[in-house]
Design a protein around this motif. Structure first.
Motif, PDB file in Angstrom:
ATOM      1  N   GLY A  78      42.585 -19.332 -17.251  1.00 27.48           N
ATOM      2  CA  GLY A  78      44.014 -19.597 -17.343  1.00 27.48           C
ATOM      3  C   GLY A  78      44.477 -20.451 -16.179  1.00 27.48           C
ATOM      4  O   GLY A  78      43.753 -20.640 -15.192  1.00 27.48           O
ATOM      5  N   ASN A  79      45.687 -20.978 -16.274  1.00 28.65           N
ATOM      6  CA  ASN A  79      46.184 -21.797 -15.167  1.00 28.65           C
ATOM      7  C   ASN A  79      46.366 -20.988 -13.889  1.00 28.65           C
ATOM      8  O   ASN A  79      46.268 -21.532 -12.782  1.00 28.65           O
ATOM      9  N   HIS A  80      46.580 -19.676 -14.003  1.00 32.54           N
ATOM     10  CA  HIS A  80      46.735 -18.871 -12.788  1.00 32.54           C
ATOM     11  C   HIS A  80      45.397 -18.567 -12.127  1.00 32.54           C
ATOM     12  O   HIS A  80      45.370 -18.305 -10.913  1.00 32.54           O
ATOM     13  N   GLU A  81      44.307 -18.601 -12.859  1.00 30.50           N
ATOM     14  CA  GLU A  81      43.001 -18.535 -12.215  1.00 30.50           C
ATOM     15  C   GLU A  81      42.771 -19.808 -11.394  1.00 30.50           C
ATOM     16  O   GLU A  81      42.288 -19.743 -10.252  1.00 30.50           O
ATOM     17  N   LEU A  82      43.126 -20.963 -11.959  1.00 25.21           N
ATOM     18  CA  LEU A  82      43.013 -22.211 -11.220  1.00 25.21           C
ATOM     19  C   LEU A  82      43.917 -22.206  -9.992  1.00 25.21           C
ATOM     20  O   LEU A  82      43.531 -22.703  -8.927  1.00 25.21           O
ATOM     21  N   LEU A  83      45.091 -21.629 -10.125  1.00 27.19           N
ATOM     22  CA  LEU A  83      46.039 -21.585  -9.019  1.00 27.19           C
ATOM     23  C   LEU A  83      45.525 -20.695  -7.892  1.00 27.19           C
ATOM     24  O   LEU A  83      45.592 -21.065  -6.707  1.00 27.19           O
ATOM     25  N   LEU A  84      45.002 -19.524  -8.226  1.00 29.82           N
ATOM     26  CA  LEU A  84      44.491 -18.615  -7.206  1.00 29.82           C
ATOM     27  C   LEU A  84      43.251 -19.199  -6.525  1.00 29.82           C
ATOM     28  O   LEU A  84      43.097 -19.100  -5.295  1.00 29.82           O
ATOM     29  N   LEU A  85      42.357 -19.799  -7.301  1.00 28.05           N
ATOM     30  CA  LEU A  85      41.197 -20.468  -6.714  1.00 28.05           C
ATOM     31  C   LEU A  85      41.633 -21.560  -5.738  1.00 28.05           C
ATOM     32  O   LEU A  85      41.086 -21.679  -4.627  1.00 28.05           O
ATOM     33  N   MET A 143      35.695 -16.216 -11.583  1.00 24.62           N
ATOM     34  CA  MET A 143      36.775 -17.063 -12.087  1.00 24.62           C
ATOM     35  C   MET A 143      36.310 -18.509 -12.265  1.00 24.62           C
ATOM     36  O   MET A 143      36.646 -19.166 -13.267  1.00 24.62           O
ATOM     37  N   ALA A 144      35.547 -19.027 -11.310  1.00 24.40           N
ATOM     38  CA  ALA A 144      35.131 -20.427 -11.351  1.00 24.40           C
ATOM     39  C   ALA A 144      34.176 -20.718 -12.501  1.00 24.40           C
ATOM     40  O   ALA A 144      34.023 -21.883 -12.897  1.00 24.40           O
ATOM     41  N   ARG A 145      33.537 -19.700 -13.063  1.00 25.09           N
ATOM     42  CA  ARG A 145      32.574 -19.898 -14.142  1.00 25.09           C
ATOM     43  C   ARG A 145      33.150 -19.634 -15.529  1.00 25.09           C
ATOM     44  O   ARG A 145      32.446 -19.750 -16.535  1.00 25.09           O
ATOM     45  N   LEU A 146      34.424 -19.300 -15.610  1.00 23.19           N
ATOM     46  CA  LEU A 146      35.023 -19.005 -16.903  1.00 23.19           C
ATOM     47  C   LEU A 146      35.083 -20.253 -17.781  1.00 23.19           C
ATOM     48  O   LEU A 146      35.294 -21.366 -17.297  1.00 23.19           O
ATOM     49  N   ASP A 147      34.915 -20.049 -19.079  1.00 24.19           N
ATOM     50  CA  ASP A 147      35.111 -21.144 -20.034  1.00 24.19           C
ATOM     51  C   ASP A 147      36.599 -21.438 -20.181  1.00 24.19           C
ATOM     52  O   ASP A 147      37.455 -20.559 -19.985  1.00 24.19           O
ATOM     53  N   LEU A 190      35.565 -28.016 -10.690  1.00 22.63           N
ATOM     54  CA  LEU A 190      35.710 -26.958  -9.694  1.00 22.63           C
ATOM     55  C   LEU A 190      34.556 -26.979  -8.691  1.00 22.63           C
ATOM     56  O   LEU A 190      34.754 -26.704  -7.503  1.00 22.63           O
ATOM     57  N   THR A 191      33.365 -27.324  -9.144  1.00 25.61           N
ATOM     58  CA  THR A 191      32.214 -27.367  -8.257  1.00 25.61           C
ATOM     59  C   THR A 191      32.344 -28.481  -7.220  1.00 25.61           C
ATOM     60  O   THR A 191      31.939 -28.319  -6.058  1.00 25.61           O
ATOM     61  N   ARG A 192      32.927 -29.623  -7.605  1.00 23.24           N
ATOM     62  CA  ARG A 192      33.099 -30.726  -6.652  1.00 23.24           C
ATOM     63  C   ARG A 192      34.060 -30.363  -5.528  1.00 23.24           C
ATOM     64  O   ARG A 192      34.044 -30.973  -4.455  1.00 23.24           O
ATOM     65  N   ASN A 193      34.950 -29.398  -5.773  1.00 19.95           N
ATOM     66  CA  ASN A 193      35.800 -28.843  -4.722  1.00 19.95           C
ATOM     67  C   ASN A 193      36.722 -29.898  -4.096  1.00 19.95           C
ATOM     68  O   ASN A 193      37.003 -29.858  -2.901  1.00 19.95           O
ATOM     69  N   ASP A 194      37.175 -30.823  -4.912  1.00 16.83           N
ATOM     70  CA  ASP A 194      38.121 -31.842  -4.457  1.00 16.83           C
ATOM     71  C   ASP A 194      39.537 -31.343  -4.755  1.00 16.83           C
ATOM     72  O   ASP A 194      39.871 -31.042  -5.904  1.00 16.83           O
ATOM     73  N   ALA A 195      40.367 -31.269  -3.724  1.00 15.66           N
ATOM     74  CA  ALA A 195      41.695 -30.673  -3.874  1.00 15.66           C
ATOM     75  C   ALA A 195      42.545 -31.418  -4.901  1.00 15.66           C
ATOM     76  O   ALA A 195      43.225 -30.796  -5.726  1.00 15.66           O
ATOM     77  N   ASP A 196      42.536 -32.743  -4.870  1.00 12.03           N
ATOM     78  CA  ASP A 196      43.359 -33.517  -5.809  1.00 12.03           C
ATOM     79  C   ASP A 196      42.876 -33.351  -7.245  1.00 12.03           C
ATOM     80  O   ASP A 196      43.682 -33.239  -8.179  1.00 12.03           O
ATOM     81  N   GLU A 197      41.546 -33.349  -7.446  1.00 13.25           N
ATOM     82  CA  GLU A 197      41.001 -33.144  -8.787  1.00 13.25           C
ATOM     83  C   GLU A 197      41.369 -31.762  -9.326  1.00 13.25           C
ATOM     84  O   GLU A 197      41.751 -31.612 -10.498  1.00 13.25           O
TER      85      GLU A 197
END
Length: 367
Positions: free
Chosen positions: A174-181, A225-229, A265-272
């Motif tokens: 969900g978008n909140h998983e992306l937000l918390l990450l 969270m980072a591995r969720l589909d 998510l793996t690239r860990n680029d803040a803007d991406e």
């Protein structure tokens, strides 16, 4: 989505959020696929409550502005996750059991336990009791409610128990998983929001981030969270979190979309990562006259005959969340999913953060 007003913090405690009723807010100007929603209020407040975010043009909803409100249901109840009991023996049959979906949970662990038990998916001790049944969570486990980490712990535990019993329990991003990450990884690192400078930390706080969740967040939660589909298909149902066509930007197949999201998510680029979060925060693509065509575009690309999503609370899809004259916080009573877009879409967010219902339903549903 937070309530207008200030937050106070007691010693050793998370932020106190004042209790609100449906009369305490207006529908914010969310990002529609074609622009801000007609007739929605544009008075979502920034950190100072002035209705503006410094340096950001007032051109509609952005993820750095306040989202839907938090409804404080009382004192936070921390539910300890007990040691997992010995799982039952998996049945020999490979037959699939019934399919269930869960809408947005947002930290409301007690409501989730009650809804799962009502459907016979867990027992009184919170353990899997549904044999080879299949259960999909549609994302947004944390923020706004009192125990997001407890919700994640429960889903992880049920996943192991269900697999051992011949069924499964899975979850979407969900978008909140992306937000918390993002808040955990990047904090106050500036990102290009498309409407000025923003940070994940500020957006997380403005959208219901809970201090207790961040304090209890561990590496295994982050990895999970980072591995969720982001998107999946089951029995002809295309399952996704957000009611947006933005998934099309990430691939022409379910596998491609999920791979692209994980690689981002793996690239860990803040803007991406911010751009990914921003796109998954869009909503209402299926609500208006063009909704059926938008649904068909996704179904044609990824397969299936109906979309099932969370993200947008049903009261907002219905355009009716009460009025200033409702002295008792009245509004639509949501008792089940909302089938719309010519029967092609099912909304599963019953509005638990708005004193609504946390929905757990078996598919398929009749039109």
């Amino acid at each position: 989505m937070v309530v207008e007003g200030s937050m106070t913090q007691g010693a050793g405690q998370g932020p106190d959020v004042r209790t609100a009723t449906l009369r305490d807010f207006r529908v914010p100007a969310y990002v529609h696929e074609t622009g801000p929603v007609e007739g929605s209020a544009g008075d979502a407040a920034g950190p100072g409550g002035s209705g503006e975010v410094p340096g950001v043009p007032d051109n509609g909803y952005t993820p750095t502005q306040r989202d839907l409100p938090v409804i404080n249901r009382g004192d936070t109840v921390q539910v300890e996750v007990q040691a997992m009991p010995e799982p039952p023996q998996a049945p020999a049959s490979d037959e699939h059991g019934p399919l269930y979906v869960v809408g947005d949970v947002h930290g409301y662990l007690e409501e989730l336990l009650a809804a799962l038990q009502e459907q016979g998916l867990i027992d009184a001790d919170g353990n899997w009791s549904a044999g080879n049944a299949r259960l999909w969570f549609l994302g947004d486990f944390t923020d706004r409610g009192p125990d997001g980490i407890g919700v994640i712990d429960l889903v992880m535990r049920l996943s192991a128990q269900a697999a051992a019993a011949g069924g499964y329990c899975k979850a979407l991003m969900g978008n909140h998983e992306l937000l918390l990450l993002g808040a955990k990884r990047f904090g106050d690192t500036p990102v290009n929001s498309g409407a000025g400078t923003a940070t994940f930390q500020a957006a997380w706080l403005l959208n219901g981030g809970q201090k207790t969740d961040m304090e209890r967040l561990e590496d295994h939660h982050l990895q999970w969270m980072a591995r969720l589909d982001a998107i999946e298909a089951e029995d002809g149902h295309l399952l996704m979190h957000s009611d947006t066509t933005a998934y099309l930007d990430y691939g022409d197949s379910i596998e491609a979309v999920n791979d692209t999201v994980r690689e981002t998510l793996t690239r860990n680029d803040a803007d991406e990562c911010w751009d990914l979060f921003r796109k998954f925060t869009k909503r209402f693509a299926f609500r208006d006259e063009s909704g059926p065509a938008a649904v068909r575009e996704l179904l044609d690309m990824y397969g299936g005959h109906r979309i099932v999503h969370g993200h947008s609370p049903i009261p907002y899809l219905l355009g009716d969340v009460g009025s200033e004259d409702d002295s008792d916080g009245g509004g639509p009573v949501i008792e089940g999913p909302h089938i719309y877009a010519g029967g092609l879409a099912i909304a599963m967010d019953g509005g638990v953060t708005m004193a609504g219902k946390l929905l757990v339903c078996q598919l398929p549903l009749d039109s």
